[in-house]
Design an enzyme around this catalytic site. Structure first.
Site, PDB file in Angstrom:
ATOM      1  N   CYS A 225      -2.525   8.817   3.642  1.00  0.00           N
ATOM      2  CA  CYS A 225      -2.458   8.367   2.246  1.00  0.00           C
ATOM      3  C   CYS A 225      -3.750   8.640   1.490  1.00  0.00           C
ATOM      4  O   CYS A 225      -3.787   8.492   0.263  1.00  0.00           O
ATOM      5  CB  CYS A 225      -2.108   6.884   2.182  1.00  0.00           C
ATOM      6  SG  CYS A 225      -3.315   5.799   2.975  1.00  0.00           S
TER       7      CYS A 225
ATOM      8  N   GLU B  27       0.880  -1.166   0.000  1.00  0.00           N
ATOM      9  CA  GLU B  27       0.000   0.000   0.000  1.00  0.00           C
ATOM     10  C   GLU B  27       0.912   1.207   0.000  1.00  0.00           C
ATOM     11  O   GLU B  27       1.611   1.463   0.981  1.00  0.00           O
ATOM     12  CB  GLU B  27      -0.928  -0.028   1.212  1.00  0.00           C
ATOM     13  CG  GLU B  27      -2.053   0.984   1.140  1.00  0.00           C
ATOM     14  CD  GLU B  27      -1.667   2.323   1.712  1.00  0.00           C
ATOM     15  OE1 GLU B  27      -1.321   3.227   0.913  1.00  0.00           O
ATOM     16  OE2 GLU B  27      -1.703   2.480   2.931  1.00  0.00           O
TER      17      GLU B  27
END
Length: 492
Positions: free
Chosen positions: A298, A264
């Site tokens: 993020c 990720e």
């Protein structure tokens, strides 16, 4: 009243340090404590921990591999019991976990309280995922060639999992790694960011106290250059699951080979505000996302594309949101935005702002002045040109760039050129919602909200934004091996 608050914080800090000492003893980490964990608020020392190195990593992987090969697969009911027990420990000690997140990291106390709640949820979802990843009996008589056969497939553990976690979500992202790894029956060697290892150590301790054998879950604490290459390069590791940036991705991709990898990586998460949108809602949501975790998220929608007819009105509303942001000590419930993690992070944010301004952008609004050298004002930029760095690279700080677009189709084309985990679209029209879902390449599309994640959903990115999917049930599948079994009913 203030004296009572300070006394409570001192008591909680003492309990935290006692729990850390106990966890280090359980883990057998008794070396010299020369790794200082600092509070970014004032750069004071929160705790001193032993610093591990490459040989220590090798020993941890060897213990995990030996345990995995010599021990029978942990029964599913025991995996569920451990995960539920660990969740109960976090719930019962939420004050200590919250204090750890606030003390070592960048989150305010309200953000930390939310993260603790999400961690509990992630662990319970991991327990549920034990039941969801199951095999299936296959009807092999659908072909005459195998009419006398029966067959099924089942999920089995991969073996040793290397888990690497970042500083911005130091508890819940650890839960997203070790929860599914245990649910799948694997052994895990965890490497948290060396700047925020306390929350990870506490969670590991919760698992150990819940009955997880030490060899099944180990933690290595040390500088990235000392421990990461040794961990991801060890061929006894069957799977690597990591959250971080492009530098980490390159380090893993260079040695991963044919092993299972879940990454990720984040990126630029754009937002689109259409002329039909509820502008008050859009400004409130994008404004809150701009200062959440001081932009170190993020899912931060750092690049905002606004249809030209509503651009000025939206900027006015968003500027009002920026002006109301409260900065101050993370431990205060009145504080909205905390600091950046270190001086390298502040330098990065400053460079992004300078780059945009030098290319012709203008500052539309700034939040309150920063109270320390690791804090930064929340900056709202307007008229940011397409060649500015902030349109292609993740800023990971409290900076939001905006520019107007002629229409919705132009906004879609501009958003499609970005790489990130998700896109936010603010619109009152169903056709625009459908067009965004169908036309955008991002792994996630959020309608009329921003940095939204339900921990049970599949989560990840495409291309440079990531590989594979998290979310406990999906991560368990990623961290499992499928075994096919065939039976012939023929009589010889």
């Amino acid at each position: 009243m203030m004296t009572d608050v300070h006394a409570t914080q001192r008591t909680t800090r003492a309990r935290l340090l006692k729990r850390i000492d106990d966890a280090l003893t359980t883990a057998g980490l008794d070396g010299a404590r020369d790794l200082a964990v600092l509070d970014p608020d004032d750069e004071s020392v929160v705790a001193l921990l032993p610093r591990q190195d490459a040989p220590a990593v090798g020993s941890a992987v060897a213990r995990a591999a030996r345990f995995q090969s010599e021990t029978s697969v942990l029964p599913r009911h025991e995996r569920v019991r451990i995960l539920e027990a660990a969740a109960d420990i976090v719930r019962d000690e939420r004050e200590i976990f919250t204090h750890a997140i606030v003390s070592e990291g960048i989150k305010t106390v309200r953000e930390a309280e939310s993260e603790v709640n999400r961690c509990i949820e992630t662990l319970r979802l991991s327990a549920m995922a034990v039941h969801t990843v199951v095999g299936q009996v296959l009807p092999m008589d659908v072909t005459s060639r195998l009419a006398s056969h029966t067959g099924y497939y089942q999920y089995r553990p991969l073996g040793v999992v290397a888990a690497l976690t970042p500083y911005n979500d130091p508890l819940n992202l650890v839960a997203h790694k070790i929860g599914p790894a245990l649910a799948a029956g694997n052994s895990t060697v965890l490497r948290p960011d060396e700047r925020t290892p306390l929350s990870a150590l506490l969670l590991c301790d919760a698992f150990w106290r819940a009955g997880t054998p030490l060899a099944r879950l180990q933690i290595v604490i040390g500088a990235g250059e000392d421990v990461v290459p040794a961990l991801v390069g060890d061929r006894r590791v069957q799977a690597i699951t990591a959250t971080g940036g492009q530098r980490l991705a390159r380090a893993i991709e260079g040695v991963a080979g044919a092993r299972r990898v879940v990454l990720e990586l984040g990126g630029v998460c754009p937002a689109i505000v259409t002329r039909s949108a509820d502008l008050d809602l859009a400004a409130a949501k994008i404004g809150a996302a701009a200062y959440g975790a001081a932009g170190q998220n993020c899912l931060h929608p750092q690049a905002v594309l606004v249809e030209e007819p509503v651009h000025e009105e939206f900027l006015h509303l968003l500027s009002q949101q920026v002006s109301k942001v409260a900065v101050g000590p993370k431990s205060s419930h009145e504080t909205d935005m905390g600091p950046l993690i270190d001086q390298a992070a502040t330098a990065r944010v400053d460079a992004f702002v300078t780059d945009a301004l030098e290319r012709g952008a203008a500052c539309a609004a700034e939040g309150p002045k920063a109270p320390s050298r690791l804090h930064r004002e929340l900056v709202l930029l307007r008229d940011v040109p397409d060649d500015a760095r902030i349109w292609r690279d993740e800023v990971f700080g409290p900076v939001t760039a905006t520019r107007s677009v002629a229409n919705f189709d132009q906004a879609l084309r501009a958003a499609a050129r970005t790489t990130g985990l998700q896109v936010s679209v603010f619109t009152a029209r169903l056709d625009e919602s459908a067009a965004a879902v169908a036309g955008l390449p991002h792994a996630g599309v959020v309608i009329n909200d921003t940095d939204m994640r339900f921990d049970g959903m599949p989560f990840g990115g495409n291309d440079s934004a990531g590989l594979g999917r998290e979310g406990p049930a999906f991560a368990v599948a990623e961290l499992s091996s499928i075994q096919s079994v065939h039976h012939s009913q023929s009589v010889m």
